[in-house]
Write a protein that holds these residues in place. Structure first.
Motif: not given
Ligand SMILES: [Zn+2]
Ligand SMILES: [Mn+2]
Ligand SMILES: [Mn+2]
Ligand SMILES: [Zn+2]
Lengths: 148, 148
Positions: B99, B101-102, B139, B142
DNA sequence: TTCTTAAAAGATAATAGTTATTATTTATTA
DNA sequence: TAATAAATAATAACTATTATCTTTTAAGAA
């Protein structure tokens, strides 16, 4: 492999569209990346251009490669040892085959991949945006030189 | 996913076999890697162990991860941004879904890969030794938090 | 248990690839 | 040709990792 002249023209057009200056150094870097014979490193591009531009700075190569990356006009392949290689001829995700002896990098023809992406999305729930597929091994030339 | 206790036992046995000292710090690092929940970074391992070992040094984590890598008991995943993540639970090449983002990393079930390796070997003439398959995306968690 | 010692830990310096900074040079346009 | 905004060249800064060095400790022997 895309036609290097076409790729060069596309990159130059991008520079124009964004009102960026067409310096000889910048155009020379673009030309090498549009060809991208063997997926060159920044250092290799720099060494090649030093012959033509005696005052060439390594920072200029880094700066322009970064710029082209931000336009999506060059694909960066970073490796665990910290080295980076670039493909300005096919600036989209595609598989690579890397020789761990001589560093050669080739683009194999391999189609069975979009299926994989969908499979993974379905199984994990991720929205897949890009990917990186690397095969590491020993190229034919290095296999032969080992036998000697 | 392999049983973390089994993986831990295998790693400790390797240390023994090589007459390496079983220090509390080393064993704690091995335990975290054997579990490898979420493919931790060196920094994450360090932060977690500081709670138990007040004098813990970052260099010790690096040293032991390097050691386990040399035994083939941990898989290193290095990323373009310079960050490295580790899998001591499945220390052999396998695909990952990341992912952007995270930073979550998961192991998808995906079998159609040995075929690919053979295909590539046949087409390029390379002797393929290992590979790296990464899918990058967002994911489920997110995706949902974006909608808010 | 105590002693011995090779190895590991902890602290910090060194390294290397990349990025940022700044003064100088230059491509572009009017 | 002149004005100027942007790029170059040179170099400093940055950061993750590795190496170095001193102190501490695990492990085997007495
Ligand atoms: Zn994520
Ligand atoms: Mn390529
Ligand atoms: Mn994994
Ligand atoms: Zn080779």
């Amino acid at each position: 492999m895309a036609n290097p002249q076409d790729r060069y023209a596309i990159i130059v057009e991008k520079f124009r569209k964004k009102s960026l200056k067409l310096t000889p150094q910048r155009l020379a870097i673009a030309k090498i990346l549009a060809l991208s014979k063997g997926h060159p490193s920044v250092e290799e591009i720099f060494e090649q251009l030093k012959k033509t531009f005696s005052t060439m700075s390594l920072a200029t190569v880094y700066r322009n490669v970064l710029l082209l990356k931000s336009f999506g006009e060059v694909l960066e392949l970073s490796f665990p040892d910290g080295s980076n290689r670039y493909d300005g001829n096919r600036p989209y995700p595609h598989p690579h085959v890397i020789c761990i002896k001589c560093g050669a990098i080739v683009d194999p023809a391999l189609d069975a991949l979009k299926d994989l992406t969908h499979l993974v999305a379905k199984e994990t729930g991720f929205q897949i945006l890009t990917h990186r597929f690397d095969f590491f091994g020993i190229c034919r030339r290095c296999q032969n030189s080992d036998k000697k």
